[in-house]
Design a protein around this motif. Structure first.
Motif, PDB file in Angstrom:
ATOM      1  N   ALA A 114       0.828  -1.208   0.000  1.00 13.80           N
ATOM      2  CA  ALA A 114       0.000   0.000   0.000  1.00 13.80           C
ATOM      3  C   ALA A 114       0.861   1.258   0.000  1.00 13.80           C
ATOM      4  O   ALA A 114       0.404   2.332  -0.384  1.00 13.80           O
ATOM      5  CB  ALA A 114      -0.939  -0.001   1.202  1.00 13.80           C
ATOM      6  N   GLU A 126      -2.410  -2.889   7.529  1.00 14.00           N
ATOM      7  CA  GLU A 126      -2.526  -1.565   6.919  1.00 14.00           C
ATOM      8  C   GLU A 126      -1.427  -1.280   5.890  1.00 14.00           C
ATOM      9  O   GLU A 126      -1.518  -0.308   5.141  1.00 14.00           O
ATOM     10  CB  GLU A 126      -2.524  -0.477   7.997  1.00 14.00           C
ATOM     11  CG  GLU A 126      -1.263  -0.395   8.825  1.00 14.00           C
ATOM     12  CD  GLU A 126      -1.332  -1.242  10.063  1.00 14.00           C
ATOM     13  OE1 GLU A 126      -0.523  -1.005  10.974  1.00 14.00           O
ATOM     14  OE2 GLU A 126      -2.206  -2.137  10.123  1.00 14.00           O
ATOM     15  N   GLN A 129      -2.627  -4.080   0.514  1.00  9.72           N
ATOM     16  CA  GLN A 129      -3.966  -4.011  -0.041  1.00  9.72           C
ATOM     17  C   GLN A 129      -4.111  -5.079  -1.125  1.00  9.72           C
ATOM     18  O   GLN A 129      -3.113  -5.571  -1.654  1.00  9.72           O
ATOM     19  CB  GLN A 129      -4.268  -2.623  -0.628  1.00  9.72           C
ATOM     20  CG  GLN A 129      -3.339  -2.206  -1.747  1.00  9.72           C
ATOM     21  CD  GLN A 129      -3.598  -0.770  -2.186  1.00  9.72           C
ATOM     22  OE1 GLN A 129      -4.184   0.023  -1.459  1.00  9.72           O
ATOM     23  NE2 GLN A 129      -3.154  -0.433  -3.388  1.00  9.72           N
ATOM     24  N   LYS A 131      -5.321  -6.380  -4.813  1.00  7.40           N
ATOM     25  CA  LYS A 131      -5.470  -5.805  -6.137  1.00  7.40           C
ATOM     26  C   LYS A 131      -5.502  -6.906  -7.181  1.00  7.40           C
ATOM     27  O   LYS A 131      -4.873  -7.953  -7.008  1.00  7.40           O
ATOM     28  CB  LYS A 131      -4.291  -4.852  -6.413  1.00  7.40           C
ATOM     29  CG  LYS A 131      -4.353  -4.123  -7.746  1.00  7.40           C
ATOM     30  CD  LYS A 131      -3.148  -3.207  -7.896  1.00  7.40           C
ATOM     31  CE  LYS A 131      -3.165  -2.491  -9.239  1.00  7.40           C
ATOM     32  NZ  LYS A 131      -1.958  -1.612  -9.399  1.00  7.40           N
TER      33      LYS A 131
END
Length: 233
Positions: A114, A126, A129, A131
């Motif tokens: 990310a 965090e 991500q 995709k």
């Protein structure tokens, strides 16, 4: 004349039978295509999108007839290459095998960074991500489960948006040099534990030299958990 006619007719018939009995390039290509299509359907059930084309084969190719269904198998992993080969073979009385190339694209969800990740940084949710990417564009594989990589360390810098691959991560050390550890000596019938000190750092599954604090002996043990090592007897 009648004899000549019969001989000519028999030779022509034999030629036609031989041609009909041969395994053609079209049959081999169809077998490869059906095999990949079956595999592609399995991948689609895993939410992957698969597109492929089968390479061409010289139409003049003619191999021995196969008394049984043609066998097919990938010779390399189509999830790690865009150009896998399919081996089409016959295990009959006159065995043969043929390699058919294909072009395959597999798209699906994968973990990407990310933001830029620094070497030694500990992975947490965090930082990643999900995709859609072309999965088989990387020969190093992909990662899809955040829980499986959470807590692992980044081995080298990673750019934002880069696909996370297994070689980019490493497990943190479960034992650090100088740590006091529990040494378990285990056999098939009993086990005994003692206290020791690690003489090097290691992660779970790795071997490390430890000093037994009771006997002052140095032994090689396998790290089984944070602060715990095991010696097979």
């Amino acid at each position: 004349m009648r004899t000549i006619f019969l001989a000519t007719f028999c030779l022509s018939t034999l030629g036609l039978n031989a041609a009909a009995a041969a395994t053609t390039a079209s049959e081999i290509r169809d077998a490869a295509g059906q095999f990949i299509e079956t595999w592609a359907d399995e991948q689609r059930q895993q939410q992957y999108e698969v597109n492929f084309t089968v390479g061409s084969i010289d139409s003049r190719l003619s191999l021995a007839a196969c008394e049984q269904a043609l066998e097919t198998a990938f010779t390399n992993d189509p999830l790690r290459t865009t150009s896998p080969s399919v081996m089409v073979s016959c295990a009959g009385e006159r065995p043969w095998r043929m390699f058919v190339t294909a072009s395959v694209e597999v798209h699906g969800p994968a973990l990407v960074a990310a933001r830029p990740l620094a070497r030694g940084e500990r992975i947490s949710g965090e930082l990643l991500q999900e995709k859609q990417v072309q999965i088989n564009a990387s020969r190093r594989g992909i990662l899809t489960d955040i829980e499986q990589v959470s807590g692992m360390l980044v081995r080298r810098p990673v750019n934002a948006g880069s696909v996370l691959t297994p070689d980019l991560l490493e497990a943190p050390n479960a034992v650090e040099r100088g740590d006091h550890v529990i040494i378990t000596a285990k056999s098939a019938v009993f086990s005994v534990s003692s206290r020791g000190k690690a003489l090097a750092s290691a992660s779970v599954g790795e071997q490390v030299m430890v000093e037994n604090l009771q006997s002052a002996r140095t032994v090689r043990a396998t790290v089984t958990a944070p602060g715990r090592v095991e010696i097979a007897m």
